[in-house]
Design a protein around this motif. Structure first.
Motif, PDB file in Angstrom:
ATOM      1  N   LEU A  14      58.965  58.586  44.169  1.00 49.65           N
ATOM      2  CA  LEU A  14      58.405  59.940  44.172  1.00 49.65           C
ATOM      3  C   LEU A  14      57.064  59.976  44.896  1.00 49.65           C
ATOM      4  O   LEU A  14      56.813  60.842  45.740  1.00 49.65           O
ATOM      5  CB  LEU A  14      58.240  60.441  42.731  1.00 49.65           C
ATOM      6  CG  LEU A  14      59.517  60.812  41.976  1.00 49.65           C
ATOM      7  CD1 LEU A  14      59.201  61.068  40.505  1.00 49.65           C
ATOM      8  CD2 LEU A  14      60.186  62.041  42.601  1.00 49.65           C
ATOM      9  N   ILE A  15      56.184  59.036  44.550  1.00 50.34           N
ATOM     10  CA  ILE A  15      54.854  58.992  45.166  1.00 50.34           C
ATOM     11  C   ILE A  15      54.951  58.627  46.639  1.00 50.34           C
ATOM     12  O   ILE A  15      54.283  59.228  47.492  1.00 50.34           O
ATOM     13  CB  ILE A  15      53.949  58.012  44.404  1.00 50.34           C
ATOM     14  CG1 ILE A  15      53.641  58.569  43.008  1.00 50.34           C
ATOM     15  CG2 ILE A  15      52.661  57.744  45.172  1.00 50.34           C
ATOM     16  CD1 ILE A  15      52.863  57.638  42.118  1.00 50.34           C
ATOM     17  N   LYS A  16      55.803  57.668  46.944  1.00 49.60           N
ATOM     18  CA  LYS A  16      55.987  57.239  48.330  1.00 49.60           C
ATOM     19  C   LYS A  16      56.475  58.399  49.202  1.00 49.60           C
ATOM     20  O   LYS A  16      55.958  58.622  50.308  1.00 49.60           O
ATOM     21  CB  LYS A  16      56.987  56.079  48.382  1.00 49.60           C
ATOM     22  CG  LYS A  16      57.251  55.555  49.784  1.00 49.60           C
ATOM     23  CD  LYS A  16      58.159  54.339  49.753  1.00 49.60           C
ATOM     24  CE  LYS A  16      59.586  54.743  49.369  1.00 49.60           C
ATOM     25  NZ  LYS A  16      60.527  53.609  49.525  1.00 49.60           N
ATOM     26  N   ASN A  17      57.462  59.150  48.726  1.00 49.73           N
ATOM     27  CA  ASN A  17      58.009  60.272  49.492  1.00 49.73           C
ATOM     28  C   ASN A  17      56.994  61.400  49.646  1.00 49.73           C
ATOM     29  O   ASN A  17      56.918  62.045  50.699  1.00 49.73           O
ATOM     30  CB  ASN A  17      59.278  60.806  48.830  1.00 49.73           C
ATOM     31  CG  ASN A  17      60.431  59.822  48.916  1.00 49.73           C
ATOM     32  OD1 ASN A  17      60.439  58.936  49.776  1.00 49.73           O
ATOM     33  ND2 ASN A  17      61.402  59.949  48.017  1.00 49.73           N
ATOM     34  N   LEU A  18      56.206  61.636  48.599  1.00 50.00           N
ATOM     35  CA  LEU A  18      55.181  62.676  48.664  1.00 50.00           C
ATOM     36  C   LEU A  18      54.130  62.336  49.727  1.00 50.00           C
ATOM     37  O   LEU A  18      53.758  63.189  50.546  1.00 50.00           O
ATOM     38  CB  LEU A  18      54.514  62.846  47.299  1.00 50.00           C
ATOM     39  CG  LEU A  18      53.331  63.816  47.229  1.00 50.00           C
ATOM     40  CD1 LEU A  18      53.776  65.234  47.592  1.00 50.00           C
ATOM     41  CD2 LEU A  18      52.695  63.784  45.844  1.00 50.00           C
ATOM     42  N   VAL A  19      53.655  61.093  49.704  1.00 54.70           N
ATOM     43  CA  VAL A  19      52.636  60.655  50.663  1.00 54.70           C
ATOM     44  C   VAL A  19      53.183  60.713  52.092  1.00 54.70           C
ATOM     45  O   VAL A  19      52.482  61.126  53.021  1.00 54.70           O
ATOM     46  CB  VAL A  19      52.153  59.229  50.320  1.00 54.70           C
ATOM     47  CG1 VAL A  19      51.284  58.658  51.429  1.00 54.70           C
ATOM     48  CG2 VAL A  19      51.388  59.251  49.000  1.00 54.70           C
ATOM     49  N   TYR A  20      54.446  60.369  52.258  1.00 54.50           N
ATOM     50  CA  TYR A  20      55.039  60.412  53.604  1.00 54.50           C
ATOM     51  C   TYR A  20      55.206  61.856  54.082  1.00 54.50           C
ATOM     52  O   TYR A  20      54.854  62.195  55.212  1.00 54.50           O
ATOM     53  CB  TYR A  20      56.401  59.710  53.610  1.00 54.50           C
ATOM     54  CG  TYR A  20      57.052  59.693  54.976  1.00 54.50           C
ATOM     55  CD1 TYR A  20      56.686  58.743  55.929  1.00 54.50           C
ATOM     56  CD2 TYR A  20      58.012  60.635  55.327  1.00 54.50           C
ATOM     57  CE1 TYR A  20      57.262  58.733  57.188  1.00 54.50           C
ATOM     58  CE2 TYR A  20      58.589  60.637  56.586  1.00 54.50           C
ATOM     59  CZ  TYR A  20      58.209  59.685  57.511  1.00 54.50           C
ATOM     60  OH  TYR A  20      58.767  59.691  58.767  1.00 54.50           O
ATOM     61  N   ASP A  21      55.742  62.715  53.221  1.00 52.47           N
ATOM     62  CA  ASP A  21      56.013  64.104  53.614  1.00 52.47           C
ATOM     63  C   ASP A  21      54.734  64.862  53.951  1.00 52.47           C
ATOM     64  O   ASP A  21      54.703  65.663  54.881  1.00 52.47           O
ATOM     65  CB  ASP A  21      56.757  64.835  52.495  1.00 52.47           C
ATOM     66  CG  ASP A  21      58.177  64.316  52.307  1.00 52.47           C
ATOM     67  OD1 ASP A  21      58.686  63.671  53.244  1.00 52.47           O
ATOM     68  OD2 ASP A  21      58.756  64.547  51.227  1.00 52.47           O
ATOM     69  N   ARG A  22      53.672  64.633  53.189  1.00 50.06           N
ATOM     70  CA  ARG A  22      52.440  65.394  53.385  1.00 50.06           C
ATOM     71  C   ARG A  22      51.492  64.768  54.395  1.00 50.06           C
ATOM     72  O   ARG A  22      50.749  65.483  55.074  1.00 50.06           O
ATOM     73  CB  ARG A  22      51.701  65.544  52.042  1.00 50.06           C
ATOM     74  CG  ARG A  22      52.501  66.258  50.975  1.00 50.06           C
ATOM     75  CD  ARG A  22      52.777  67.719  51.323  1.00 50.06           C
ATOM     76  NE  ARG A  22      53.543  68.374  50.273  1.00 50.06           N
ATOM     77  CZ  ARG A  22      53.002  68.977  49.224  1.00 50.06           C
ATOM     78  NH1 ARG A  22      51.684  69.015  49.101  1.00 50.06           N
ATOM     79  NH2 ARG A  22      53.772  69.538  48.308  1.00 50.06           N
ATOM     80  N   PHE A  23      51.501  63.431  54.495  1.00 42.87           N
ATOM     81  CA  PHE A  23      50.485  62.772  55.309  1.00 42.87           C
ATOM     82  C   PHE A  23      51.046  61.803  56.353  1.00 42.87           C
ATOM     83  O   PHE A  23      50.283  61.252  57.138  1.00 42.87           O
ATOM     84  CB  PHE A  23      49.501  62.021  54.404  1.00 42.87           C
ATOM     85  CG  PHE A  23      48.923  62.880  53.319  1.00 42.87           C
ATOM     86  CD1 PHE A  23      48.001  63.877  53.633  1.00 42.87           C
ATOM     87  CD2 PHE A  23      49.306  62.723  52.000  1.00 42.87           C
ATOM     88  CE1 PHE A  23      47.468  64.681  52.641  1.00 42.87           C
ATOM     89  CE2 PHE A  23      48.775  63.532  50.995  1.00 42.87           C
ATOM     90  CZ  PHE A  23      47.862  64.520  51.322  1.00 42.87           C
ATOM     91  N   GLY A  24      52.348  61.595  56.356  1.00 40.46           N
ATOM     92  CA  GLY A  24      52.959  60.727  57.351  1.00 40.46           C
ATOM     93  C   GLY A  24      52.760  59.249  57.121  1.00 40.46           C
ATOM     94  O   GLY A  24      53.188  58.428  57.935  1.00 40.46           O
ATOM     95  N   ILE A  25      52.101  58.876  56.034  1.00 34.59           N
ATOM     96  CA  ILE A  25      51.829  57.466  55.748  1.00 34.59           C
ATOM     97  C   ILE A  25      53.049  56.826  55.109  1.00 34.59           C
ATOM     98  O   ILE A  25      53.596  57.331  54.123  1.00 34.59           O
ATOM     99  CB  ILE A  25      50.603  57.324  54.830  1.00 34.59           C
ATOM    100  CG1 ILE A  25      49.355  57.852  55.548  1.00 34.59           C
ATOM    101  CG2 ILE A  25      50.397  55.876  54.405  1.00 34.59           C
ATOM    102  CD1 ILE A  25      48.113  57.866  54.692  1.00 34.59           C
ATOM    103  N   ASN A  26      53.491  55.727  55.667  1.00 32.20           N
ATOM    104  CA  ASN A  26      54.700  55.059  55.217  1.00 32.20           C
ATOM    105  C   ASN A  26      54.351  53.930  54.246  1.00 32.20           C
ATOM    106  O   ASN A  26      53.828  52.892  54.643  1.00 32.20           O
ATOM    107  CB  ASN A  26      55.449  54.501  56.432  1.00 32.20           C
ATOM    108  CG  ASN A  26      56.808  53.944  56.062  1.00 32.20           C
ATOM    109  OD1 ASN A  26      57.425  54.376  55.095  1.00 32.20           O
ATOM    110  ND2 ASN A  26      57.274  52.982  56.837  1.00 32.20           N
TER     111      ASN A  26
END
Length: 276
Positions: A14-26
């Motif tokens: 959940l946290i990983k997907n949120l960070v990727y969707d909003r900030f592009g960080i993988n």
């Protein structure tokens, strides 16, 4: 990791997907321990019994402050003064010289963007080199160094411009005495005339368009794209191309590489590319 709250696969996803969707960080699996460590204090301060409870709070927060706190903790802000000196030498002897020659006696216009500036060491380094190159005389020079980052706390430190003695170790003594003032607590603070050259702003690089009126002769985005996957990286390079002047330069980290198959940039020297 005794004493640390643990994270389930579902919570991490959940946290990983949120960070990727909003900030592009993988955030790959290898970042799990880092995420746990960096969010511990947030969970403790907010009395969240689990990462899922914290995630739900972030998603429900209408002010988005919780999301900013999350990315503040997750994003890596490691930097130092006079990093990658080959870049700085090229900036001084090639880019600044070209700008002065092109001006032909008219006002020299210097517009540089430090993208992912963290706590300010990079843009202040560029400001020092620029000031020194023009012998601290800006009567015939218009200098603007834009410094952006996604981290609110990093930008606050950058604006304050105060650094402990150990963070100043890479600053040559001449520059240290010229552009910094010593404080009673042993720290050093950037002088006002240097601060005035740099404009700090918060910016998410994942925006489709950037709020810039003009274009830059150079963009420094060093050791930032390593946190993005290839898809995000390619889109970011296209946006950088849009905001660089013809024949302007893109500087990336020495551990990074640029895919030139799209024909947007040509190789100049290691980690230095020129807009086609």
């Amino acid at each position: 990791m005794e004493g640390l709250a643990q994270i389930t696969d579902e919570e991490y996803s959940l946290i990983k997907n949120l960070v990727y969707d909003r900030f592009g960080i993988n955030l790959g699996e290898h970042k799990r321990a880092l995420v746990i460590a960096r969010l511990q204090k947030v969970l403790h301060t907010g009395s969240f019994p689990s990462f899922k409870d914290y995630y739900d709070h972030v998603m429900r927060d209408p002010s988005a402050r919780s999301l900013l706190t999350l990315i503040d903790r997750i994003s890596t802000n490691h930097t130092y003064f006079f990093r990658e000196k080959e870049h700085l030498e090229f900036y001084r002897t090639t880019l600044l010289r070209q700008l002065r020659e092109v001006s032909g006696g008219r006002k020299t216009d210097v517009r540089i963007w430090s993208a992912g500036c963290s706590s300010g060491e990079e843009p202040y380094t560029l400001a020092i080199i620029t000031s020194d190159y023009f012998a601290d005389d800006f009567s015939g020079v218009e200098v603007g160094i834009l410094a952006t980052d996604i981290s609110v706390s990093a930008l606050q430190k950058a604006k304050e411009g105060e650094y402990p003695a150990e963070r100043m170790s890479q600053v040559p003594l001449e520059y240290k005495q010229k552009y910094f003032s010593p404080l009673k607590n042993g720290n050093w603070v950037v002088k006002k005339n240097l601060k005035d050259i740099v404009l700090f702003r918060r910016l998410n690089l994942m925006r489709k368009d950037y709020p810039f009126k003009g274009r830059f002769q150079a963009i420094f985005c060093r050791n930032v794209m390593i946190y993005f996957d290839n898809t995000v990286r390619q889109e970011l390079i296209k946006r950088f191309h849009r905001y660089i002047e013809p024949e302007g330069y893109l500087f990336i980290g020495q551990s990074e590489s640029l895919d030139r198959s799209n024909g947007l940039f040509k190789y100049v020297k290691p980690s230095v590319y020129q807009k086609v």
